[in-house]
Design a protein around this motif. Structure first.
Motif, PDB file in Angstrom:
ATOM      1  N   GLU A 106       0.835  -1.195   0.000  1.00 27.57           N
ATOM      2  CA  GLU A 106       0.000   0.000   0.000  1.00 27.57           C
ATOM      3  C   GLU A 106       0.877   1.256   0.000  1.00 27.57           C
ATOM      4  N   VAL A 107       0.917   1.941  -1.130  1.00 27.59           N
ATOM      5  CA  VAL A 107       1.621   3.219  -1.213  1.00 27.59           C
ATOM      6  C   VAL A 107       0.565   4.305  -0.999  1.00 27.59           C
ATOM      7  N   ASN A 108       0.457   4.768   0.220  1.00 28.06           N
ATOM      8  CA  ASN A 108      -0.638   5.668   0.582  1.00 28.06           C
ATOM      9  C   ASN A 108      -0.250   7.133   0.620  1.00 28.06           C
ATOM     10  N   GLN A 109       1.044   7.436   0.565  1.00 29.78           N
ATOM     11  CA  GLN A 109       1.511   8.822   0.527  1.00 29.78           C
ATOM     12  C   GLN A 109       2.621   8.943  -0.500  1.00 29.78           C
ATOM     13  N   ARG A 110       2.488   9.945  -1.376  1.00 29.41           N
ATOM     14  CA  ARG A 110       3.526  10.243  -2.359  1.00 29.41           C
ATOM     15  C   ARG A 110       3.922  11.715  -2.222  1.00 29.41           C
ATOM     16  N   TYR A 111       5.222  11.960  -2.237  1.00 27.66           N
ATOM     17  CA  TYR A 111       5.741  13.320  -2.091  1.00 27.66           C
ATOM     18  C   TYR A 111       6.749  13.608  -3.198  1.00 27.66           C
ATOM     19  N   ALA A 112       6.898  14.877  -3.522  1.00 27.86           N
ATOM     20  CA  ALA A 112       8.032  15.315  -4.338  1.00 27.86           C
ATOM     21  C   ALA A 112       9.250  15.403  -3.430  1.00 27.86           C
ATOM     22  N   LEU A 113      10.433  15.198  -3.982  1.00 32.75           N
ATOM     23  CA  LEU A 113      11.656  15.211  -3.181  1.00 32.75           C
ATOM     24  C   LEU A 113      11.846  16.551  -2.462  1.00 32.75           C
ATOM     25  N   GLU A 114      11.455  17.646  -3.119  1.00 30.80           N
ATOM     26  CA  GLU A 114      11.623  18.956  -2.485  1.00 30.80           C
ATOM     27  C   GLU A 114      10.681  19.169  -1.297  1.00 30.80           C
ATOM     28  N   ASP A 115       9.728  18.251  -1.103  1.00 32.04           N
ATOM     29  CA  ASP A 115       8.793  18.352   0.020  1.00 32.04           C
ATOM     30  C   ASP A 115       9.186  17.433   1.173  1.00 32.04           C
ATOM     31  N   ALA A 116      10.481  17.155   1.312  1.00 32.99           N
ATOM     32  CA  ALA A 116      10.951  16.243   2.354  1.00 32.99           C
ATOM     33  C   ALA A 116      10.627  16.745   3.759  1.00 32.99           C
ATOM     34  N   VAL A 117      10.668  18.045   3.970  1.00 33.57           N
ATOM     35  CA  VAL A 117      10.361  18.585   5.296  1.00 33.57           C
ATOM     36  C   VAL A 117       8.941  18.206   5.703  1.00 33.57           C
ATOM     37  N   GLN A 118       7.986  18.439   4.808  1.00 34.56           N
ATOM     38  CA  GLN A 118       6.593  18.093   5.116  1.00 34.56           C
ATOM     39  C   GLN A 118       6.419  16.591   5.280  1.00 34.56           C
ATOM     40  N   ALA A 119       7.116  15.820   4.469  1.00 34.96           N
ATOM     41  CA  ALA A 119       7.028  14.366   4.568  1.00 34.96           C
ATOM     42  C   ALA A 119       7.459  13.886   5.951  1.00 34.96           C
ATOM     43  N   HIS A 120       8.552  14.440   6.454  1.00 35.07           N
ATOM     44  CA  HIS A 120       9.034  14.053   7.787  1.00 35.07           C
ATOM     45  C   HIS A 120       8.068  14.515   8.872  1.00 35.07           C
ATOM     46  N   ARG A 121       7.473  15.689   8.699  1.00 36.36           N
ATOM     47  CA  ARG A 121       6.485  16.154   9.680  1.00 36.36           C
ATOM     48  C   ARG A 121       5.281  15.214   9.727  1.00 36.36           C
TER      49      ARG A 121
END
Length: 326
Positions: free
Chosen positions: A296-311
């Motif tokens: 299940e890939v339930n979240q996809r982010y752009a690499l430049e959005d790493a800060v939000q991904a970690h949050r």
């Protein structure tokens, strides 16, 4: 060759992550240059960022990705430009559009497995593989296990695989939505740890016996409850510390509570041998390709959005697997 990468120059919260230009040169002896297609986002990444796992002050981040080999260095055998690959492990630097890394860390990716699926499951899937196929070889069909964070990336794979092995699975989650996800992926019973006492519920479910194994990726806040959920001669597998490090272990308490076992394994020690890594990966790929285990890939982010991904990751807003799409 100028590429993009996420790096950090000081330890701290998600805000220390920087999206930067990096130079990616030609591979040296024993190395390959890879163009990434997808990159895995793992809770372990936060351990490096916060300094829980010590690394150099200026460092890349990320241990898992999939992509295509662009160039191979001298002495590389078994890989060629154009090969589809996936990997997990050191050196850090997976949060990037391209990189050079040792060929010995790579796993060939079958055509039957998509790049995004591979980035979402290589670390989690190999972790699930060794947890179920190596850690406790005495587990047998009909045994009951307790799985913390059952709706997470590893949890969803472990629960599905456990059902293939005939195990009964009790999962813990924090919300009703996550409870439904856990049940849909094989959990026979689900405990809301935020308002139920886990050891009490485990004893109720198992007619007072407790479980054979607890897979605990949470750590500090669940450690004591995990011990109290085990049956005589049961095993606690401390596979993560999302809530903080586990406390010091009082060996006498293990005897008092039923001659219990505790282990703190690391994936690196189960994939260091190329033959064992290939065996674990082959079984994983076979289950996924056949549809017996769904990723299940339930979240996809752009690499430049790493800060939000970690949050999002640290706020426990994610379920299943999360990836960066290049």
């Amino acid at each position: 060759m100028l590429q993009k990468a996420v790096r950090f120059h000081e330890i701290g919260g998600p805000e220390v992550l920087r999206y930067e230009d990096v130079e990616v040169g030609a591979p040296g002896p024993g190395e390959v240059r890879i163009r990434h297609v997808a990159v895995g986002l793992n809770f372990a990444d936060t351990y490096f960022r916060t300094g829980y796992y010590p690394v150099k002050p200026t460092c890349g981040i990320g241990v898992e990705a999939s992509g295509v080999i662009e160039e191979v260095g001298e002495g590389v055998a078994g890989f060629a430009p154009g090969d589809r690959i996936t990997y997990t492990g050191s050196p850090l630097g997976a949060y990037s559009t391209a990189r050079v890394m040792p060929a010995g860390s790579l796993i060939k990716l079958p055509e039957t497995i998509a790049f995004e699926t591979a980035a979402a499951m290589t670390m989690r899937g190999l972790t699930s593989s060794y947890l179920l196929r190596r850690i406790c070889p005495t587990l047998k069909a009909g045994d009951t296990v307790l799985l913390h964070a059952a709706a997470g990336g590893v949890g969803l794979i472990v629960s599905q695989w456990a059902k293939l092995l005939g195990l009964n699975v009790i999962g813990t989650v924090s919300t009703d939505a996550k409870a439904e996800i856990a049940r849909a992926h094989g959990c026979d019973h689900v405990i809301r740890y935020d308002h139920e006492d886990v050891p009490t519920r485990v004893r109720e479910i198992t007619d007072g016996q407790g479980v054979a194994v607890v897979y605990d990726s949470v750590g500090a806040t669940t450690f004591q409850g995990s011990l109290n959920s085990l049956k005589r001669r049961g095993m606690l597998v401390c596979v993560g510390t999302a809530s903080g490090p586990i406390p010091p272990i009082d060996a006498l308490q293990l005897a008092i509570k039923g001659s219990l076992y505790v282990t703190r394994p690391a994936l690196a020690d189960y994939i260091a041998d190329p033959a064992e890594r290939a065996e674990l990966a082959g079984e994983l790929f076979s289950h996924v390709a056949a549809g017996r285990i769904k990723i299940e890939v339930n979240q996809r982010y752009a690499l430049e959005d790493a800060v939000q991904a970690h949050r999002d990751l640290e706020a426990r807003k994610t379920t299943g697997s999360s990836i960066f799409v290049i």
